[in-house]
Design a protein around this motif. Structure first.
Motif, PDB file in Angstrom:
ATOM      1  N   SER A 136       0.821  -1.213   0.000  1.00 50.93           N
ATOM      2  CA  SER A 136       0.000   0.000   0.000  1.00 50.93           C
ATOM      3  C   SER A 136       0.855   1.262   0.000  1.00 50.93           C
ATOM      4  CB  SER A 136      -0.938   0.005   1.217  1.00 50.93           C
ATOM      5  OG  SER A 136      -1.972  -0.938   1.069  1.00 50.93           O
ATOM      6  N   SER A 137       1.950   1.244   0.758  1.00 52.50           N
ATOM      7  CA  SER A 137       2.846   2.410   0.784  1.00 52.50           C
ATOM      8  C   SER A 137       3.462   2.658  -0.583  1.00 52.50           C
ATOM      9  CB  SER A 137       3.955   2.194   1.825  1.00 52.50           C
ATOM     10  OG  SER A 137       3.421   2.072   3.113  1.00 52.50           O
ATOM     11  N   GLY A 138       3.796   1.576  -1.276  1.00 50.25           N
ATOM     12  CA  GLY A 138       4.312   1.721  -2.640  1.00 50.25           C
ATOM     13  C   GLY A 138       3.284   2.325  -3.578  1.00 50.25           C
ATOM     14  N   LEU A 139       2.019   1.933  -3.422  1.00 48.93           N
ATOM     15  CA  LEU A 139       0.951   2.497  -4.266  1.00 48.93           C
ATOM     16  C   LEU A 139       0.720   3.975  -3.960  1.00 48.93           C
ATOM     17  CD1 LEU A 139      -1.666  -0.421  -4.211  1.00 48.93           C
ATOM     18  CD2 LEU A 139      -0.108   0.217  -6.061  1.00 48.93           C
ATOM     19  N   VAL A 140       0.919   4.373  -2.703  1.00 43.66           N
ATOM     20  CA  VAL A 140       0.792   5.796  -2.345  1.00 43.66           C
ATOM     21  C   VAL A 140       1.872   6.611  -3.055  1.00 43.66           C
ATOM     22  CG1 VAL A 140       0.975   7.464  -0.464  1.00 43.66           C
ATOM     23  CG2 VAL A 140      -0.320   5.360  -0.138  1.00 43.66           C
ATOM     24  N   VAL A 142       3.198   5.891  -5.946  1.00 44.75           N
ATOM     25  CA  VAL A 142       2.756   5.986  -7.346  1.00 44.75           C
ATOM     26  C   VAL A 142       1.670   7.051  -7.489  1.00 44.75           C
ATOM     27  CG1 VAL A 142       1.650   4.730  -9.236  1.00 44.75           C
ATOM     28  CG2 VAL A 142       3.378   3.584  -7.825  1.00 44.75           C
ATOM     29  N   TYR A 143       0.724   7.054  -6.554  1.00 45.93           N
ATOM     30  CA  TYR A 143      -0.361   8.042  -6.591  1.00 45.93           C
ATOM     31  C   TYR A 143       0.184   9.461  -6.503  1.00 45.93           C
ATOM     32  CZ  TYR A 143      -4.357  10.786  -4.952  1.00 45.93           C
ATOM     33  OH  TYR A 143      -5.311  11.761  -4.799  1.00 45.93           O
ATOM     34  N   SER A 144       1.152   9.674  -5.629  1.00 41.22           N
ATOM     35  CA  SER A 144       1.702  11.022  -5.451  1.00 41.22           C
ATOM     36  C   SER A 144       2.438  11.515  -6.698  1.00 41.22           C
ATOM     37  CB  SER A 144       2.641  11.058  -4.250  1.00 41.22           C
ATOM     38  OG  SER A 144       3.814  10.293  -4.487  1.00 41.22           O
ATOM     39  N   MET A 145       2.925  10.581  -7.515  1.00 36.68           N
ATOM     40  CA  MET A 145       3.663  10.951  -8.725  1.00 36.68           C
ATOM     41  C   MET A 145       2.745  11.301  -9.897  1.00 36.68           C
ATOM     42  SD  MET A 145       6.604   7.983  -8.542  1.00 36.68           S
ATOM     43  CE  MET A 145       7.353   8.442 -10.101  1.00 36.68           C
ATOM     44  N   MET A 146       1.483  10.878  -9.801  1.00 40.52           N
ATOM     45  CA  MET A 146       0.550  11.072 -10.910  1.00 40.52           C
ATOM     46  C   MET A 146      -0.410  12.206 -10.579  1.00 40.52           C
ATOM     47  SD  MET A 146      -0.093   7.023 -11.788  1.00 40.52           S
ATOM     48  CE  MET A 146      -0.850   7.344 -13.388  1.00 40.52           C
ATOM     49  N   ASP A 147      -0.055  13.416 -10.985  1.00 42.18           N
ATOM     50  CA  ASP A 147      -0.815  14.608 -10.618  1.00 42.18           C
ATOM     51  C   ASP A 147      -2.206  14.652 -11.225  1.00 42.18           C
ATOM     52  OD1 ASP A 147       1.258  15.593  -9.084  1.00 42.18           O
ATOM     53  OD2 ASP A 147       2.207  16.622 -10.776  1.00 42.18           O
ATOM     54  N   ASN A 148      -2.441  13.862 -12.255  1.00 43.65           N
ATOM     55  CA  ASN A 148      -3.743  13.897 -12.920  1.00 43.65           C
ATOM     56  C   ASN A 148      -4.806  13.068 -12.208  1.00 43.65           C
ATOM     57  OD1 ASN A 148      -2.195  11.595 -13.670  1.00 43.65           O
ATOM     58  ND2 ASN A 148      -3.635  11.174 -15.344  1.00 43.65           N
ATOM     59  N   GLY A 150      -7.414  12.245  -9.284  1.00 47.73           N
ATOM     60  CA  GLY A 150      -8.196  12.949  -8.279  1.00 47.73           C
ATOM     61  C   GLY A 150      -8.152  12.256  -6.931  1.00 47.73           C
ATOM     62  N   PRO A 151      -8.850  12.809  -5.929  1.00 48.38           N
ATOM     63  CA  PRO A 151      -8.768  12.256  -4.572  1.00 48.38           C
ATOM     64  C   PRO A 151      -9.349  10.852  -4.432  1.00 48.38           C
ATOM     65  CG  PRO A 151     -10.483  13.935  -4.706  1.00 48.38           C
ATOM     66  CD  PRO A 151      -9.722  13.999  -5.984  1.00 48.38           C
ATOM     67  N   TRP A 152     -10.325  10.507  -5.279  1.00 44.48           N
ATOM     68  CA  TRP A 152     -10.959   9.188  -5.137  1.00 44.48           C
ATOM     69  C   TRP A 152     -10.024   8.054  -5.530  1.00 44.48           C
ATOM     70  CZ3 TRP A 152     -14.994   8.856  -2.190  1.00 44.48           C
ATOM     71  CH2 TRP A 152     -15.839   9.966  -2.053  1.00 44.48           C
ATOM     72  N   TRP A 153      -9.046   8.298  -6.346  1.00 43.05           N
ATOM     73  CA  TRP A 153      -8.074   7.264  -6.694  1.00 43.05           C
ATOM     74  C   TRP A 153      -7.222   6.859  -5.494  1.00 43.05           C
ATOM     75  CZ3 TRP A 153      -7.886   4.517 -11.116  1.00 43.05           C
ATOM     76  CH2 TRP A 153      -8.580   5.005 -12.211  1.00 43.05           C
ATOM     77  N   PHE A 154      -7.105   7.775  -4.551  1.00 38.29           N
ATOM     78  CA  PHE A 154      -6.299   7.487  -3.370  1.00 38.29           C
ATOM     79  C   PHE A 154      -6.869   6.318  -2.567  1.00 38.29           C
ATOM     80  CE2 PHE A 154      -5.219   8.591   1.154  1.00 38.29           C
ATOM     81  CZ  PHE A 154      -3.880   8.267   1.067  1.00 38.29           C
ATOM     82  N   THR A 157      -5.373   2.742  -2.884  1.00 34.59           N
ATOM     83  CA  THR A 157      -4.069   2.399  -2.305  1.00 34.59           C
ATOM     84  C   THR A 157      -4.187   1.599  -1.017  1.00 34.59           C
ATOM     85  OG1 THR A 157      -3.920   4.461  -1.013  1.00 34.59           O
ATOM     86  CG2 THR A 157      -3.082   4.505  -3.278  1.00 34.59           C
ATOM     87  N   VAL A 158      -5.347   1.621  -0.356  1.00 31.05           N
ATOM     88  CA  VAL A 158      -5.468   0.936   0.939  1.00 31.05           C
ATOM     89  C   VAL A 158      -5.893  -0.522   0.800  1.00 31.05           C
ATOM     90  CG1 VAL A 158      -6.083   3.103   2.043  1.00 31.05           C
ATOM     91  CG2 VAL A 158      -7.900   1.540   1.325  1.00 31.05           C
ATOM     92  N   ILE A 159      -6.230  -0.968  -0.405  1.00 33.38           N
ATOM     93  CA  ILE A 159      -6.771  -2.320  -0.572  1.00 33.38           C
ATOM     94  C   ILE A 159      -5.792  -3.411  -0.126  1.00 33.38           C
ATOM     95  CG2 ILE A 159      -7.576  -3.996  -2.288  1.00 33.38           C
ATOM     96  CD1 ILE A 159      -8.990  -1.704  -3.711  1.00 33.38           C
ATOM     97  N   PRO A 160      -4.508  -3.385  -0.529  1.00 32.12           N
ATOM     98  CA  PRO A 160      -3.589  -4.444  -0.051  1.00 32.12           C
ATOM     99  C   PRO A 160      -3.473  -4.478   1.470  1.00 32.12           C
ATOM    100  CG  PRO A 160      -2.620  -3.270  -1.902  1.00 32.12           C
ATOM    101  CD  PRO A 160      -3.829  -2.492  -1.492  1.00 32.12           C
ATOM    102  N   MET A 161      -3.384  -3.326   2.088  1.00 35.55           N
ATOM    103  CA  MET A 161      -3.300  -3.254   3.547  1.00 35.55           C
ATOM    104  C   MET A 161      -4.559  -3.822   4.183  1.00 35.55           C
ATOM    105  SD  MET A 161      -2.834   0.178   5.843  1.00 35.55           S
ATOM    106  CE  MET A 161      -3.110   0.172   7.613  1.00 35.55           C
ATOM    107  N   SER A 162      -5.711  -3.472   3.631  1.00 37.26           N
ATOM    108  CA  SER A 162      -6.970  -3.952   4.175  1.00 37.26           C
ATOM    109  C   SER A 162      -7.106  -5.461   4.051  1.00 37.26           C
ATOM    110  CB  SER A 162      -8.139  -3.271   3.453  1.00 37.26           C
ATOM    111  OG  SER A 162      -9.380  -3.761   3.910  1.00 37.26           O
TER     112      SER A 162
END
Length: 476
Positions: A136-140, A142-148, A150-154, A157-162
């Motif tokens: 999940s931290s790795g996916l975060v 990736v998310y931070s690098m992709m400025d395009n 929106g907030p719902w994509w975030f 990132t929690v699915i593997p942790m969950s």
């Protein structure tokens, strides 16, 4: 009531029937992975909140980059109050949905994992969540690098942790592991040390995060936090020995066995002498309510100080570090000095911890200047003692074979809390943000008062039990 009175078990009111662990030299076990995990969370927390506010402003509220840039600043910048309220309301809703999804799978798994670990060991309950957190931290990152995005994509990132059990499974495994390797005399101190390692990680992360953010930027900061999760996983997987002798190997099929739930329920709710069943349930619910508060306010603390006191990330992280440091020293002073010197019981000290927390919440609710927040932190010196002392007491009043089952029930209830509390707290905050944002802390104080009442009932049962035991002895 002295400390020794808590070592009375249900089978014999005068003999503790624990399978005592052979005395071994102290060695680091859960302290290391929990320290690095919480350090990672603490380092990334406020930065992720700022990114989420920025993406919400830009993509969901449709403002331009210049207007939204205020949310990425690590220094104080009040910006537009109207814009702040608009973005915070939307971001709070996104955070609520994220927390619910993050907690859904752990809530289900918590019904199985505690009892499952009695046969298949404690180590998987620690290794699996750390692997999920690393992904999940790795996916975060990736998310931070992709400025395009929106907030719902975030939320994705929690699915593997969950799916790997999250913090519910991690702390269930950690405290069952400690129960396996410690004797009853050292259990309160050892659990407090583990809680302290969590506090140290939180303090260091809070102090360093804003400076590290300005030095390396969002992406590299989140990359560092992901690396910390990986280190915790590698240490646990490679260096940690299984604490349960004769543990079997089991996969997913062995976890999802409904006989495990039946076993947990039957052991936790069976009738026990000396009011033990009532004590267990009251202690379990009181501890779970404190987790309810934690999950409800987790994503709102920074938003509240930003709205009420006009803090930015730098002010908040300094306060967070100071608050955690105070709690860290309070825990050690409480357990090492006050509890041992004055023979204060785990139960009595837990009541003090909850009362100090209630005072903290009331001061926060009506805070109008920064020093009020620090006053609240100082008054709640012993607040972090409630959870380890309640767990320690449960291990002292139960036979060893039932401890994991009761911890499983506790974590099952705690697993439900994140599904309810974020919705309640975020809705209350969004509704009162313009009038009285401190309403969330009034709710915290009220729930903490209920915890004190429950522990008061437990204290009454133990006094009554001691009175009955004394009469029986004198009659003989």
């Amino acid at each position: 009531m002295t400390q020794e009175d808590e070592n009375v078990t249900e089978e014999n009111p005068n003999i503790n029937e624990f399978n005592e662990v052979t005395s071994k030299p102290y060695r680091i076990t859960m302290e290391f992975p929990l320290f690095f995990t919480i350090l990672s969370v603490s380092l990334s927390g406020a930065a992720i909140s700022n990114i989420l506010l920025y993406r919400t402003c830009l993509h969901s509220c449709n403002h331009n980059e210049t207007e939204c840039q205020v949310f990425l600043s690590p220094v104080k910048n009040n910006g537009s109050q109207q814009l702040e309220e608009e973005v915070q309301k939307y971001a709070a809703f996104v955070s609520m949905v994220r927390t619910i999804i993050e907690s859904l799978a752990p809530a289900v798994l918590s019904l199985f994992l505690g009892v499952w670990s009695d046969t298949y060991g404690r180590k998987p309950l620690v290794v699996w969540p750390l692997l999920g957190m690393s992904i999940s931290s790795g996916l975060v990152v990736v998310y931070s690098m992709m400025d395009n995005l929106g907030p719902w994509w975030f939320i994705l990132t929690v699915i593997p942790m969950s799916m790997s059990g999250g913090f519910t499974a991690l702390f269930t495994g950690a405290f069952c592991y400690l129960s396996d390797i410690t004797s009853k005399e050292k259990r309160s101190l050892r659990m407090t040390i583990v809680e302290a390692s969590v506090s140290v990680g939180s303090v260091i992360g809070s102090l360093v995060s804003s400076y590290l953010l300005r030095a390396v930027g969002n992406v590299y900061l989140l990359l560092i936090t992901a690396s910390l999760c990986v280190i915790a996983y590698v240490f646990t997987n490679c260096c940690l020995d299984e604490s349960l002798p004769g543990a079997k190997k089991g996969g997913l099929k062995s976890v999802l066995d409904f006989k495990l739930i039946k076993s947990m329920i039957s052991e936790c709710f069976k009738e026990r002498p000396n009011y033990t069943r009532a004590q267990i349930l009251l202690l379990t619910v009181a501890n779970s309510l404190s987790i309810f508060i934690l999950y409800g306010t987790m994503s709102l603390g920074y938003l509240y100080t930003r709205q009420k006191l006009h803090w930015a990330i730098q002010q908040y992280t300094v306060y967070s570090a100071a608050s955690t440091t105070i709690s860290f020293f309070g825990s050690f002073i409480g357990v090492v000095l006050i509890q041992r010197l004055f023979k204060v019981t785990d139960l009595a000290f837990s009541i003090v911890a909850f009362l100090s927390s209630a005072a903290e919440y009331l001061i926060k609710a009506f805070a109008v200047t920064s020093w009020h927040m620090y006053l609240a932190a100082g008054i709640s010196l012993f607040r972090d003692l409630s959870a380890p002392l309640i767990r320690s007491m449960i291990t002292k009043i139960l036979p060893a074979q039932d401890i994991a089952k009761v911890f499983a029930l506790m974590c099952a209830i705690e697993g439900v809390a994140p599904l309810i509390s974020p919705a309640m707290y975020n809705s209350l905050y969004a509704y009162t943000i313009s009038t009285f944002p401190g309403a969330i802390y009034i709710l915290c104080a009220a729930i903490t008062g209920i915890c004190v009442m429950f522990l008061g009932f437990v204290q009454y049962f133990r006094w009554k039990m001691s009175s009955v035991t004394y009469q029986n002895l004198t009659n003989e």
